[in-house]
Write an enzyme that holds these catalytic residues in place. Sequence first.
Site, PDB file in Angstrom:
ATOM      1  N   PRO A  76       0.785  -1.230   0.000  1.00  0.00           N
ATOM      2  CA  PRO A  76       0.000   0.000   0.000  1.00  0.00           C
ATOM      3  C   PRO A  76       0.818   1.281   0.000  1.00  0.00           C
ATOM      4  O   PRO A  76       0.254   2.366  -0.158  1.00  0.00           O
ATOM      5  CB  PRO A  76      -0.812  -0.119   1.293  1.00  0.00           C
ATOM      6  CG  PRO A  76       0.050  -0.956   2.184  1.00  0.00           C
ATOM      7  CD  PRO A  76       0.719  -1.944   1.287  1.00  0.00           C
TER       8      PRO A  76
ATOM      9  N   ASP B 187       3.620   1.624 -11.516  1.00  0.00           N
ATOM     10  CA  ASP B 187       2.416   2.443 -11.669  1.00  0.00           C
ATOM     11  C   ASP B 187       2.475   3.650 -10.743  1.00  0.00           C
ATOM     12  O   ASP B 187       3.404   3.796  -9.945  1.00  0.00           O
ATOM     13  CB  ASP B 187       1.138   1.606 -11.469  1.00  0.00           C
ATOM     14  CG  ASP B 187       0.977   1.064 -10.057  1.00  0.00           C
ATOM     15  OD1 ASP B 187       1.477   1.704  -9.111  1.00  0.00           O
ATOM     16  OD2 ASP B 187       0.345   0.009  -9.888  1.00  0.00           O
TER      17      ASP B 187
ATOM     18  N   LYS C 232      -1.280   4.855 -14.570  1.00  0.00           N
ATOM     19  CA  LYS C 232      -2.580   5.188 -15.158  1.00  0.00           C
ATOM     20  C   LYS C 232      -3.409   5.897 -14.102  1.00  0.00           C
ATOM     21  O   LYS C 232      -3.262   5.638 -12.914  1.00  0.00           O
ATOM     22  CB  LYS C 232      -3.336   3.923 -15.564  1.00  0.00           C
ATOM     23  CG  LYS C 232      -2.720   3.117 -16.646  1.00  0.00           C
ATOM     24  CD  LYS C 232      -3.684   2.018 -16.977  1.00  0.00           C
ATOM     25  CE  LYS C 232      -3.031   0.976 -17.860  1.00  0.00           C
ATOM     26  NZ  LYS C 232      -3.979  -0.101 -18.146  1.00  0.00           N
TER      27      LYS C 232
ATOM     28  N   GLY D  22       1.179  -1.114  -7.238  1.00  0.00           N
ATOM     29  CA  GLY D  22       0.735  -0.818  -5.890  1.00  0.00           C
ATOM     30  C   GLY D  22      -0.181  -1.908  -5.368  1.00  0.00           C
ATOM     31  O   GLY D  22      -0.951  -2.507  -6.119  1.00  0.00           O
ATOM     32  N   GLY D  23      -0.102  -2.190  -4.069  1.00  0.00           N
ATOM     33  CA  GLY D  23      -0.918  -3.252  -3.481  1.00  0.00           C
ATOM     34  C   GLY D  23      -0.469  -4.618  -3.947  1.00  0.00           C
ATOM     35  O   GLY D  23       0.714  -4.951  -3.897  1.00  0.00           O
ATOM     36  N   ASP D  24      -1.408  -5.417  -4.415  1.00  0.00           N
ATOM     37  CA  ASP D  24      -1.123  -6.768  -4.892  1.00  0.00           C
ATOM     38  C   ASP D  24      -1.411  -6.828  -6.389  1.00  0.00           C
ATOM     39  O   ASP D  24      -2.467  -6.351  -6.838  1.00  0.00           O
ATOM     40  CB  ASP D  24      -1.997  -7.784  -4.157  1.00  0.00           C
ATOM     41  CG  ASP D  24      -1.669  -9.209  -4.556  1.00  0.00           C
ATOM     42  OD1 ASP D  24      -0.928  -9.865  -3.809  1.00  0.00           O
ATOM     43  OD2 ASP D  24      -2.141  -9.646  -5.614  1.00  0.00           O
TER      44      ASP D  24
ATOM     45  N   MET E 175     -11.038   2.296  -6.282  1.00  0.00           N
ATOM     46  CA  MET E 175     -11.365   3.282  -7.320  1.00  0.00           C
ATOM     47  C   MET E 175     -12.799   3.792  -7.164  1.00  0.00           C
ATOM     48  O   MET E 175     -13.564   3.863  -8.118  1.00  0.00           O
ATOM     49  CB  MET E 175     -11.140   2.679  -8.719  1.00  0.00           C
ATOM     50  CG  MET E 175      -9.680   2.325  -8.979  1.00  0.00           C
ATOM     51  SD  MET E 175      -9.411   1.297 -10.449  1.00  0.00           S
ATOM     52  CE  MET E 175      -9.760  -0.341  -9.801  1.00  0.00           C
TER      53      MET E 175
ATOM     54  N   ALA F 268      -3.465   4.866   2.561  1.00  0.00           N
ATOM     55  CA  ALA F 268      -3.348   3.864   3.627  1.00  0.00           C
ATOM     56  C   ALA F 268      -1.899   3.470   3.872  1.00  0.00           C
ATOM     57  O   ALA F 268      -1.140   3.234   2.920  1.00  0.00           O
ATOM     58  CB  ALA F 268      -4.163   2.619   3.275  1.00  0.00           C
TER      59      ALA F 268
END
Length: 464
Positions: free
Chosen positions: A226, A249, A271, A302-304, A384, A413
Amino acid sequence: MKHFPIFLAVEGRGIVLSGGGDAALAKLRLLLKTEGRITVFAASPAPEIENWAAEGRLTLKRRPLAPGDTRDAALFYAADEDEAEDARTSAIARTDGALVNIVDNLEDSQFITPAIVDRDPVTVAIGTEGAAPVLARSIKADLEARLPATLGRLARIGKAFRKAVEVLPMGRRRRDFWADFYFNEGPRALEDGGEVQVNNALQTLLSKYENASDREGHVAFVGAGPGDPELLTLKARKALDAADVVIHDRLVTPEILELARREAVLVNAGKEGFGPAMTQEEINALITHHAAQGAQVVRLKGGDPTVFGRLDEEIEAVEAAGITWHIVPGITAASASVASIGQSLTQRGRNASARILTGHDMKGFADHDWQALARPGEVAAIYMGKRAARFIQGRLIMHGAARGTPVTVIENASRPDQRVIGTSLDQLSQDLDAAKVTGPALLVYGLNPRAAQAQILHNKQELA
C-alpha cells in the site's frame, strides 16, 4: 540531507589534528586506520600519542598550531577541548584551505566523521547529522555482528582480480559473476582452503561465466504493497535488487522506488482513471521489449498485482513473446486499510464473506449485485470509488441499504499522510467532496473505525 556522504581519498595526503587529550585520542584511533600522513599539534600530548609518534605512525609537534601548519592538509580536526582554542585553530585551517571538523561542534564544522564499520576495503559509514549518535552506535553494533570478519579479505582478493573480469561484457553477466563470488564461491573457498583456494575459485568461476551465454530476460510481477516501504515483502526487495528495469504504476511511492538498484532504469507507466494514461497495449509492449533484450524486468504494482492490476493481460503478452515470468504478491490496499482502522474484513456473527469491488471498469461506473450488498452486515472493500461514490450511494440506497450504514474512506493507507474519514452511506458523497480527497483512497463499506465503533456501542449501552 545537510551532509552529503562521500569517501575522501586520503592516501598520502595530510591530516592535521590539534589537541592531545581524550577527544584527540578518540579521533586518532580512527584516523590511524587510514593511509593519510597524520600530524598532531599538542603542547602536552597524552602518552598514547607519544607512543604512536615513537612508532612512526604519526608526526608529533609539541607546540600550538600556527598559521601555515595546515597548508597541505586535506582534513583538519580541532580537538583541543577548549572553545577559544578550537575557534583559533579552525580559522587557521580554513584559511589554509583544509576541510575542518571541530569536535562536538556540529554547527561550525565543515564535515562530520560518521560511525564506521571497518571491513577494509569494505567500509560502512553511518551518520545521523548529529541528531542521534546513540542510534548510529546501535546500527553500527548491529552491522558489526552481521558482517563476517572475512568480508574484507574477500573484497581485497576480488579487487586484485577486477582487471581479469573485464573480459566479461558489462552488465548482468559481470554482476552475476561478482554476486556468485561474494555470496557463494568466495566464502566457501575461503573456509575450505584459505586465500589460495579463493584465487583458484575465481579462475574457475571466470571460465564458467566466459563460456556462459547472456542470461535470458525475465519478468517479475511484484506487489509494492500500500505504500509503506516496511510493508514490502522480502521477496519483493530481492526482486527490486536484481532488476535491470522497473516499470511501475503511479501508486508506487518514491520511498519504495528508492530501494531499486541505482543502475536500474525506472519507467513510470502509471494510469489514472478518467485521465491521460499509457494504454495497456503500450505497457505490454514496454514489458516485453525490455525482457526480450535480456533485462530482468520488475513490473511493480501498488498493493497486490492480482487485485485490479490487469495482471492476466500482461502475463498473456509476456507468454506470447516467449518470456518467463513469476508473481510476487503484495499486501493489498484492502488489508492495509482495514488494519489502519483496527478492523477485520470478516467477523463471526456479522459476515462470513467480504467483497472486493471496483468503482469503475472499462465501460465506466461498475455494476454489481447491489441487492445482495445492501443486506445488513455486508462488508466490501471498494477500489477506485472516489469518483463513483455518488453512483454507489444511489445504487445501494435504491436496493434497500440502510442510509446509516457505516462507510470509512482511507486515503493513502499506511503512509505518513494517511487520512481516515468516517461517514455513512447517506453522507458519503457529500463528506468526500468536503474532505477534498486527492490521494489514492479505498472505501470500506459496512465498517466504522474501531474508535468510532466503540463510541457507538457506548452510546447504545447508555440508551438501554
